[in-house]
Design an enzyme around this catalytic site. Sequence first.
Site, PDB file in Angstrom:
ATOM      1  N   ASP A   1       0.838  -1.189   0.000  1.00  0.00           N
ATOM      2  CA  ASP A   1       0.000   0.000   0.000  1.00  0.00           C
ATOM      3  C   ASP A   1       0.876   1.241   0.000  1.00  0.00           C
ATOM      4  O   ASP A   1       1.975   1.233  -0.550  1.00  0.00           O
ATOM      5  CB  ASP A   1      -0.959  -0.044   1.198  1.00  0.00           C
ATOM      6  CG  ASP A   1      -0.234  -0.302   2.522  1.00  0.00           C
ATOM      7  OD1 ASP A   1       0.928   0.142   2.677  1.00  0.00           O
ATOM      8  OD2 ASP A   1      -0.825  -0.939   3.426  1.00  0.00           O
ATOM      9  N   SER A   2       0.420   2.315   0.629  1.00  0.00           N
ATOM     10  CA  SER A   2       1.154   3.582   0.605  1.00  0.00           C
ATOM     11  C   SER A   2       2.540   3.475   1.219  1.00  0.00           C
ATOM     12  O   SER A   2       3.460   4.193   0.813  1.00  0.00           O
ATOM     13  CB  SER A   2       0.349   4.659   1.331  1.00  0.00           C
ATOM     14  OG  SER A   2       0.007   4.247   2.644  1.00  0.00           O
ATOM     15  N   HIS A   3       2.715   2.604   2.201  1.00  0.00           N
ATOM     16  CA  HIS A   3       4.039   2.438   2.812  1.00  0.00           C
ATOM     17  C   HIS A   3       5.045   1.907   1.797  1.00  0.00           C
ATOM     18  O   HIS A   3       6.230   2.250   1.842  1.00  0.00           O
ATOM     19  CB  HIS A   3       3.951   1.498   4.016  1.00  0.00           C
ATOM     20  CG  HIS A   3       3.179   2.062   5.165  1.00  0.00           C
ATOM     21  ND1 HIS A   3       2.982   1.377   6.332  1.00  0.00           N
ATOM     22  CD2 HIS A   3       2.550   3.256   5.317  1.00  0.00           C
ATOM     23  CE1 HIS A   3       2.262   2.112   7.170  1.00  0.00           C
ATOM     24  NE2 HIS A   3       1.980   3.251   6.555  1.00  0.00           N
TER      25      HIS A   3
ATOM     26  N   GLY B   1       5.850   4.750  -0.917  1.00  0.00           N
ATOM     27  CA  GLY B   1       6.686   5.858  -0.474  1.00  0.00           C
ATOM     28  C   GLY B   1       5.887   7.143  -0.370  1.00  0.00           C
ATOM     29  O   GLY B   1       6.411   8.248  -0.572  1.00  0.00           O
TER      30      GLY B   1
ATOM     31  N   HIS C   1       2.830   9.072   7.606  1.00  0.00           N
ATOM     32  CA  HIS C   1       3.394   7.938   6.875  1.00  0.00           C
ATOM     33  C   HIS C   1       4.894   7.846   7.156  1.00  0.00           C
ATOM     34  O   HIS C   1       5.503   8.812   7.616  1.00  0.00           O
ATOM     35  CB  HIS C   1       3.145   8.092   5.367  1.00  0.00           C
ATOM     36  CG  HIS C   1       1.788   7.644   4.951  1.00  0.00           C
ATOM     37  ND1 HIS C   1       0.648   8.356   5.243  1.00  0.00           N
ATOM     38  CD2 HIS C   1       1.374   6.546   4.265  1.00  0.00           C
ATOM     39  CE1 HIS C   1      -0.412   7.729   4.762  1.00  0.00           C
ATOM     40  NE2 HIS C   1       0.001   6.627   4.167  1.00  0.00           N
TER      41      HIS C   1
END
Length: 363
Positions: free
Chosen positions: A151-153, A156, A336
Site C-alpha cells: 500500500d502507501s508504505h 513511499g 506515513h
Amino acid sequence: MSRPLIAALLLTLPATAPAQTITPTTETATRPVPLHIGGRVVPTGAGYQRQWPGTYLDAAFRGRAVDLNIGPGDVSLRIILDGGAPVALVRPKPDRYRITAPTAGRHRLRIAVVSESQAGATTLGGLFAPTGTTPLPAPKAAARRIEFIGDSHTVGYGNTSTSRDCTEAQVWETTDTSQGIAGRLGQRYAADTCVNAISGRGIVRNYGGFAAPTVPQAYPYALFDAKTPADDANWRPQVIVIALGTNDFSTPLKPGERWADRAALHADYEARYVAFVQSLRRRDPNAFFVLWATDLADGEITREVQQVATKLRATGETRLAVVPVTGLNFGGCHYHPDLTDDAKIAAAIGSAIDARPDVWKRR
C-alpha cells in the site's frame, strides 16, 4: 499550490561534477535506444503505458545526448546518468526532451518514475538517438529480482516531506518510490525491482471502507482498469516482499460494511491473504516471501500478519519470514513513514533476507 509544468532540479551534486542537462528539443530523432524496463508496462504505438509505481527504463548509448519522449499524464521522473545524482523532471508537458551528458563517450542512463499514478496511466514514449549518438544494447537484467506488493508504505507516500500536514498536491510532489523501501533494497542487492502497490488499499478492505479494488483484485492487471492483464511471464523474483493490512485495520468498521464485527474481518483477511500468497507461490515456486508490518492499530496489523504466516506454515510453507517493524517516526505526509523510517524498514527486511543464504541461489 502552484503546479509547475516542468521543473528540472539538480540534487546535491559536487561542485566539480557537471550534471546532465534536460531541455525540450524540436529535433525528431527516430533511432530507438534499446531499453531494459523495470516494473509493469503496456507497450503501445506511442511507447509504454504504466500505472503501478516504481517503473524505470535503463539504457546505454555512446555519444553526448539522447532524447526522451514523454506522453500524457502527470509524472515525476528522476534522470540518473552514469550512476550520478538524480535530476528531477516534474510534471513535464508531453514533448521530447534532450538529455545531454557533460562529456561524449559511453553512458548508462536510468529514467525512474517516483510518483504515484492512481488517477490514470501515464506514457513514457521511449528513448531515441539524435545525430552523433549511437544506441547500445540494453543493459542486462539483474541476476537478483525483488517484487514489492503493498500500500502507501510501499509506494513511499509523502516520504520526503518535512511535515505531516500535506495537501493532496504536496503528497504527490513529496512521494519518491526510488528513495523508499523498494528503491533502497533494489540498490542494496543490485536487484531489478517490480513495485505493485496502491495507496489506501488493503487485502479485503480499503482505508475507511471506501469502495475500490483491493490490491489482490487489482494485482492481475497491468493498469488499474480491470481489463489489461499483466504480462509477468518473464518475471521470476527470488524475493517477494508484501506489506498489506494497514488499510484493512487502521479505521473502525462502519455500518453497511460486509463484516458483522472485527472477528469476521480478521477471518476474511486471513483467508484472502493466505490464498493470495498461495497464488504467488504457484507462479514462483522458489521465491522467498517476506511479510512485514508496522505496530500501528495497537498491534492488530502485526498480529494478523503473524496469523497469516501461521496458517501458511500449517499448509507446508517454509520459505517465509515475518518482519514486525517498531519504533518508526512516521514523519512523512499524514503520518506515513519518512525517509529515516524507510531506511529502518529496508534494513529489517534486508536482515531477514540475509538470514537465508540460499535466497539468491534459486531461480
